[in-house]
Design a protein around this motif. Sequence first.
Motif, PDB file in Angstrom:
ATOM      1  N   ARG A 160       0.727  -1.192  -0.070  1.00  0.00           N
ATOM      2  CA  ARG A 160      -0.060   0.047  -0.128  1.00  0.00           C
ATOM      3  C   ARG A 160       0.999   1.211   0.070  1.00  0.00           C
ATOM      4  O   ARG A 160       0.574   2.120  -0.735  1.00  0.00           O
ATOM      5  CB  ARG A 160      -0.787  -0.152   0.996  1.00  0.00           C
ATOM      6  CG  ARG A 160      -1.674   1.423   1.649  1.00  0.00           C
ATOM      7  CD  ARG A 160      -2.645   1.368   0.217  1.00  0.00           C
ATOM      8  NE  ARG A 160      -3.742   0.499   0.045  1.00  0.00           N
ATOM      9  CZ  ARG A 160      -4.783   0.411   0.119  1.00  0.00           C
ATOM     10  NH1 ARG A 160      -5.489   1.671   0.348  1.00  0.00           N
ATOM     11  NH2 ARG A 160      -5.626  -0.682   0.002  1.00  0.00           N
ATOM     12  N   LEU A 161       1.968   1.304   0.894  1.00  0.00           N
ATOM     13  CA  LEU A 161       2.825   2.399   0.933  1.00  0.00           C
ATOM     14  C   LEU A 161       3.468   2.527  -0.447  1.00  0.00           C
ATOM     15  O   LEU A 161       3.725   3.831  -0.779  1.00  0.00           O
ATOM     16  CB  LEU A 161       3.661   2.467   2.220  1.00  0.00           C
ATOM     17  CG  LEU A 161       3.093   2.433   3.478  1.00  0.00           C
ATOM     18  CD1 LEU A 161       4.244   1.813   4.552  1.00  0.00           C
ATOM     19  CD2 LEU A 161       2.862   3.865   3.887  1.00  0.00           C
ATOM     20  N   ARG A 162       3.982   1.615  -0.944  1.00  0.00           N
ATOM     21  CA  ARG A 162       4.744   1.682  -2.214  1.00  0.00           C
ATOM     22  C   ARG A 162       3.653   2.197  -3.331  1.00  0.00           C
ATOM     23  O   ARG A 162       4.071   3.120  -4.102  1.00  0.00           O
ATOM     24  CB  ARG A 162       5.118   0.453  -2.782  1.00  0.00           C
ATOM     25  CG  ARG A 162       6.562  -0.025  -2.190  1.00  0.00           C
ATOM     26  CD  ARG A 162       7.117  -1.311  -2.650  1.00  0.00           C
ATOM     27  NE  ARG A 162       7.937  -1.875  -1.687  1.00  0.00           N
ATOM     28  CZ  ARG A 162       7.765  -3.124  -1.078  1.00  0.00           C
ATOM     29  NH1 ARG A 162       7.086  -3.907  -1.900  1.00  0.00           N
ATOM     30  NH2 ARG A 162       8.442  -3.569  -0.131  1.00  0.00           N
ATOM     31  N   SER A 163       2.418   1.705  -3.242  1.00  0.00           N
ATOM     32  CA  SER A 163       1.402   2.328  -4.195  1.00  0.00           C
ATOM     33  C   SER A 163       1.138   3.891  -4.186  1.00  0.00           C
ATOM     34  O   SER A 163       1.032   4.520  -5.049  1.00  0.00           O
ATOM     35  CB  SER A 163      -0.057   1.499  -4.169  1.00  0.00           C
ATOM     36  OG  SER A 163      -1.032   2.085  -4.444  1.00  0.00           O
ATOM     37  N   LEU A 164       0.988   4.301  -3.003  1.00  0.00           N
ATOM     38  CA  LEU A 164       0.848   5.653  -2.459  1.00  0.00           C
ATOM     39  C   LEU A 164       2.025   6.443  -2.946  1.00  0.00           C
ATOM     40  O   LEU A 164       1.746   7.641  -3.370  1.00  0.00           O
ATOM     41  CB  LEU A 164       0.637   5.959  -0.826  1.00  0.00           C
ATOM     42  CG  LEU A 164      -0.621   5.012  -0.290  1.00  0.00           C
ATOM     43  CD1 LEU A 164      -0.710   5.301   0.891  1.00  0.00           C
ATOM     44  CD2 LEU A 164      -2.003   5.611  -1.058  1.00  0.00           C
ATOM     45  N   ALA A 165       3.149   6.012  -2.480  1.00  0.00           N
ATOM     46  CA  ALA A 165       4.385   6.746  -3.134  1.00  0.00           C
ATOM     47  C   ALA A 165       4.528   7.035  -4.636  1.00  0.00           C
ATOM     48  O   ALA A 165       4.609   8.031  -5.076  1.00  0.00           O
ATOM     49  CB  ALA A 165       5.622   6.022  -2.586  1.00  0.00           C
ATOM     50  N   GLU A 166       3.838   5.799  -5.301  1.00  0.00           N
ATOM     51  CA  GLU A 166       3.915   5.899  -6.771  1.00  0.00           C
ATOM     52  C   GLU A 166       3.138   6.780  -7.316  1.00  0.00           C
ATOM     53  O   GLU A 166       3.485   7.620  -8.231  1.00  0.00           O
ATOM     54  CB  GLU A 166       3.759   4.514  -7.331  1.00  0.00           C
ATOM     55  CG  GLU A 166       4.399   4.235  -8.618  1.00  0.00           C
ATOM     56  CD  GLU A 166       4.108   2.764  -9.094  1.00  0.00           C
ATOM     57  OE1 GLU A 166       3.858   2.300 -10.187  1.00  0.00           O
ATOM     58  OE2 GLU A 166       4.354   1.787  -8.124  1.00  0.00           O
ATOM     59  N   GLN A 167       1.913   6.950  -6.849  1.00  0.00           N
ATOM     60  CA  GLN A 167       0.835   7.710  -7.201  1.00  0.00           C
ATOM     61  C   GLN A 167       1.293   9.290  -6.707  1.00  0.00           C
ATOM     62  O   GLN A 167       1.273  10.214  -7.890  1.00  0.00           O
ATOM     63  CB  GLN A 167      -0.426   7.475  -6.445  1.00  0.00           C
ATOM     64  CG  GLN A 167      -1.108   6.414  -6.941  1.00  0.00           C
ATOM     65  CD  GLN A 167      -2.392   6.188  -6.268  1.00  0.00           C
ATOM     66  OE1 GLN A 167      -3.532   7.001  -6.394  1.00  0.00           O
ATOM     67  NE2 GLN A 167      -2.529   5.045  -5.255  1.00  0.00           N
ATOM     68  N   ALA A 168       1.860   9.527  -5.782  1.00  0.00           N
ATOM     69  CA  ALA A 168       2.290  10.895  -5.433  1.00  0.00           C
ATOM     70  C   ALA A 168       3.335  11.379  -6.176  1.00  0.00           C
ATOM     71  O   ALA A 168       3.617  12.700  -6.630  1.00  0.00           O
ATOM     72  CB  ALA A 168       2.770  11.088  -3.796  1.00  0.00           C
TER      73      ALA A 168
END
Length: 691
Positions: A160-168
Amino acid sequence: MTLLVNIPVTQLKGVGTVMAEKLAKVGIENLQDVLFHLPSRYQDRTKVTPIAALKPGQDAVILGTVMAANIVMGRRRSLLVRIQDATGSISLRFFHFSVAQKNALQQGTLIRCYGEARAGATGLEIYHPEYRAQSAEQPITLDDSLTAIYPTTEGLTQQRLRSLAEQALAFLSPLSLPEWLPTSILDSYQLGPLEQAVRYLHQPPPDAATEQLLNGTHWAQQRLAFEELLTHQLSMQRMRNVLQAQKAPMLAAANSLPAQFLANLGFTPTHAQQRVGEEITWDLQQNKPMLRLLQGDVGAGKTLVAALAALQAIEAGYQVALMAPTEILAEQHYLNFKKWFNPLNIEVAWLAGKLKGKVRAQALEQIAQGAPMVVGTHALFQNEVQFARLALAIIDEQHRFGVQQRLALREKGVEGRLSPHQLIMTATPIPRTLAMSAYADLDTSILDELPPGRTPVNTVVLSDVRRNDVIERVRAACLEGRQAYWVCTLIEESDELTCQAAQTTYEELSQSLTELNIGLVHGRLKPAEKAQIMEDFKQNKLHLLIATTVIEVGVDVPNASLMIIENPERLGLAQLHQLRGRVGRGSIASHCVLLYHAPLSQIGRERLAIMRETNDGFVIAEKDLELRGPGEMLGTRQTGLLQFKVADLMRDSAMLPAVRDAALELLEHHPQQAEPLLERWLKHGQHYGQV
């Protein structure tokens, strides 16, 4: 272009109300927060490591053939799988497994695994590795870049944290994430572009300098570490500026009282005491509050320096408050100051939590009426305590008091207008690296000289299988007229811990050493009982004192020349050093026996070796910082301040002088840029910079 700090996290896919609440718990509310929730480490899945090259503690991808898979019965049932490659073999251990899993791991199966190699019962082992079967013809699939591992909390997975970082990262540009460091600082210290550093750390490219990233020395990490450390400096400097903007009573240098005091002492202060005394005398004459940290190793004579400072304030017609973290230590200070100040006709008042009813009312009245010297515990911070003319607050063992408590002192000053001067003493030497960061709001003085006649303590490390020999040594020393401490780390026996509890030890030693008078002191005794036992020991009515670590600070019995510490491996270096400082306070050769319980961990062995090698508190403090890290060393004093996202005080200590200069430059020439930096890095720690 919208700034990242203004885009709420709910703009990202998959973040509804529930997820937003979970993210808020770790301080993530907007896209800037997402990108400054930086990876704490990386996993390297880009190459296969030969089994023979593995070291304990190393995360690695390995490729090997299954030799055997057996269910073994130990303390816990586990599946043990032995695999080997051309260089060597290793065991994989699973505590949670199914029969199907065991059957799939048949002899001859080629598997690719990822996990951390650790020392185990069969040599190196990997517990619960990630693994998959691999056919010999199939090409091995490896990651093409390092895998970021983020600090996480319940309900937030790495995925989840990797996905949020990628989107940001899709919103990231030099315009959406502004540089708040002025160009002059960026150029002077050769700091690369912020936006590039952030992007690089979340998604290291395939050709990334793996070794540097894993060690934290890559330029992108150092760029962010500099900005983070600078922000912490800003916070501390801002607090210092707020405090120093206040007015304090100007206390003229004293002549009469210090001269009388020193004449009664019968000995001359050391050069270090004289030097530090002069620094404090000058500070107290200024109209802004002194903020001075007085560091001195165990037995260096800090209390004498504090007494001279107190006399300067008293001679000028003001009050002095001395605060200590425990009643034992506060009471010791009270008795010391009474002994010193009574011959000078100076009234010494005493206030602790244990005082009740009439006695308490009397003490409060004494303080309100202007008793010149007031000694107590943190009870002195309570609202009902009113001082008449408080001009100097002396705080012992600063790391036990919070910053907020120090700030609250202003309200106790003269008419609530003049802020008291602050002298903060510690016998826990603070490594220079830590002092420059965590104590940047204070000027530092160091007592680096022990009074003449003090003898270094000889330290020996023994296994507790030699306990009987040690008991005989205690008997011999006490029968020769010496006194001894026996320190335990628990009050009652515990099944889980192997510590000899104080109560049990007291009963055992009372039976073994029938010819000795033995006392027992621990934190659960009533203060009056504790004080009586300590007094009996001081008066040499007791030969041996069994104690828990309540005697860590401030107890002064020059005739005590032997200390036994049981299970020293359970204590930090600073605490061991403090305890050892209870002996060696007279001219007799003193000894400290560290009685450990085998087997010792690697850190346990290192700690005890350091204690044996040196009596220098500053060397010990540096080692303690290395072994335990800053958060644990400082306790809760600055936990909000010292949970760094990317900086590491030990690794990055070389940049601290530059960081301090840059922070002062920014405050002086670009003060408006401090606020957004504090918001970026210290969101929940900003109260450290405000009053």
